[in-house]
Every structure is written in structure tokens, then in C-alpha cells.
Design a protein around this motif. Structure first.
Motif, short mmCIF file in Angstrom:
data_model
loop_
_atom_site.label_atom_id
_atom_site.label_comp_id
_atom_site.label_asym_id
_atom_site.label_seq_id
_atom_site.Cartn_x
_atom_site.Cartn_y
_atom_site.Cartn_z
N GLY A 56 0.79 -1.22 0.00
CA GLY A 56 0.00 0.00 0.00
C GLY A 56 0.83 1.28 0.00
N GLU A 57 2.11 1.16 -0.32
CA GLU A 57 2.97 2.35 -0.37
C GLU A 57 2.72 3.14 -1.65
N ALA A 58 3.05 4.41 -1.61
CA ALA A 58 3.02 5.25 -2.82
C ALA A 58 4.26 4.90 -3.65
N VAL A 59 4.01 4.48 -4.89
CA VAL A 59 5.10 4.09 -5.79
C VAL A 59 4.95 4.87 -7.09
N ASP A 60 6.02 5.45 -7.57
CA ASP A 60 6.01 6.17 -8.84
C ASP A 60 5.63 5.20 -9.95
N PRO A 61 4.59 5.50 -10.76
CA PRO A 61 4.17 4.60 -11.84
C PRO A 61 5.27 4.31 -12.86
N PHE A 66 2.09 -1.01 -16.19
CA PHE A 66 0.67 -1.27 -15.93
C PHE A 66 -0.10 -0.74 -17.13
N ARG A 67 -0.49 -1.64 -18.03
CA ARG A 67 -1.17 -1.25 -19.26
C ARG A 67 -2.43 -2.09 -19.43
N LEU A 68 -3.45 -1.46 -20.06
CA LEU A 68 -4.75 -2.10 -20.20
C LEU A 68 -5.36 -1.83 -21.57
N PHE A 69 -6.23 -2.74 -21.96
CA PHE A 69 -7.11 -2.58 -23.10
C PHE A 69 -8.50 -2.29 -22.53
N CYS A 70 -9.19 -1.29 -23.06
CA CYS A 70 -10.50 -0.88 -22.53
C CYS A 70 -11.58 -1.00 -23.60
N ARG A 71 -12.73 -1.50 -23.19
CA ARG A 71 -13.88 -1.63 -24.08
C ARG A 71 -15.11 -1.08 -23.38
N LEU A 86 -12.19 1.51 -29.38
CA LEU A 86 -11.27 0.78 -28.52
C LEU A 86 -10.33 1.79 -27.88
N ALA A 87 -9.89 1.48 -26.67
CA ALA A 87 -8.96 2.38 -25.98
C ALA A 87 -7.86 1.56 -25.32
N VAL A 88 -6.73 2.19 -25.14
CA VAL A 88 -5.64 1.63 -24.34
C VAL A 88 -5.41 2.58 -23.18
N ALA A 89 -4.90 2.04 -22.09
CA ALA A 89 -4.72 2.87 -20.90
C ALA A 89 -3.41 2.53 -20.21
N SER A 90 -2.89 3.52 -19.55
CA SER A 90 -1.76 3.35 -18.65
C SER A 90 -2.34 3.45 -17.25
N GLY A 91 -2.00 2.50 -16.40
CA GLY A 91 -2.56 2.48 -15.05
C GLY A 91 -1.55 2.91 -14.01
N ARG A 99 -5.86 4.41 -10.90
CA ARG A 99 -6.19 5.44 -11.90
C ARG A 99 -5.76 4.99 -13.28
N TYR A 100 -6.60 5.26 -14.26
CA TYR A 100 -6.30 4.97 -15.66
C TYR A 100 -6.22 6.28 -16.44
N GLU A 101 -5.26 6.35 -17.32
CA GLU A 101 -5.20 7.43 -18.30
C GLU A 101 -5.42 6.75 -19.65
N ALA A 102 -6.61 6.91 -20.22
CA ALA A 102 -7.02 6.15 -21.40
C ALA A 102 -6.97 7.01 -22.66
N TYR A 103 -6.66 6.35 -23.77
CA TYR A 103 -6.59 6.99 -25.08
C TYR A 103 -7.34 6.14 -26.09
N THR A 104 -8.18 6.79 -26.88
CA THR A 104 -8.90 6.06 -27.92
C THR A 104 -7.96 5.79 -29.09
N LEU A 105 -8.23 4.70 -29.80
CA LEU A 105 -7.47 4.35 -30.98
C LEU A 105 -8.29 4.66 -32.21
#
Length: 106
Positions: A56-61, A66-71, A86-91, A99-105
Motif C-alpha cells: 500500500g505504499e506510494a510508488v512512482d508509476p 501497468f497497461r490495459l485494453f479498454c472496451r 477501442l482504448a488503451v490505458a496506462s494504469g 487510476r487509468y489514463e485512457a486513449y482512444t485508438l
């Protein structure tokens, strides 16, 4: 806003500490639309970094991957374009939230 009742599964791989991510959520937009979001992804890093995340520590991403596919799915006309997107995200995992920062393709 993420509404109650979703699911968040993580399969932790003991050989290298990688986590396979699978989430299902219902979101409510600022203007009252409901969206279904499913994600699929991976999170991995050095063992000491993963231990800090698990504690549960704060860790610099930047210290882990940490990457995701979003639908998305919705019946709301205003957001129906998301059904075809479709979107991809960095978590990032903070002590309080994921937290996700998502981008559409295009």
C-alpha cells in the motif's frame, strides 16, 4: 463515477509476480449516462517494487508497467460512439485508488 457492484480480478503469477488484470464496471457520466467498462491488462515490475505496491505504499508509476485494453458499451445515444471505440490505458496504483489514463485508438 464508478458505481457499486463491479468486479476486479487479479491473477498473480508466482513465477514472476506479474498480475493479469480483468475488471468490469458500470460508470455514470457527469450528465447521467451509464457506461459499461471492461478492462484487460497486465502489471509487472521488479520484485521490490511489487512488494511496495502490495504493502500500500506510494510508488512512482514509472517504476512498474501497468497497461490495459479498454472496451465500452452503452445504450445512451450521446455516447453510442464508444460502442465502436477501442482504448488503451496506462494504469497507476496509489494507496487510495487505481487510476487509468485512457486513449482512444483511431
Amino acid at each position: 463515477m464508478i458505481l457499486p457492484g463491479g468486479a476486479d480480478w487479479q491473477v498473480l503469477h508466482p513465477d514472476d509476480g506479474m498480475a493479469s488484470i480483468d475488471t468490469r464496471s458500470t460508470l455514470r457520466t457527469h450528465d447521467g449516462a451509464h457506461l459499461y467498462l471492461s478492462t484487460s491488462g497486465v502489471r509487472h515490475g521488479k520484485p521490490e517494487v511489487l512488494r511496495r505496491l502490495a504493502a500500500g505504499e506510494a510508488v512512482d508509476p514509472a517504476e512498474y508497467y501497468f497497461r490495459l485494453f479498454c472496451r465500452f458499451e452503452t445504450g445512451d445515444e450521446r455516447y453510442r460512439w464508444l460502442n465502436r471505440t477501442l482504448a488503451v490505458a496506462s494504469g497507476a496504483r496509489t494507496p487510495e485508488a487505481v487510476r487509468y489514463e485512457a486513449y482512444t485508438l483511431d
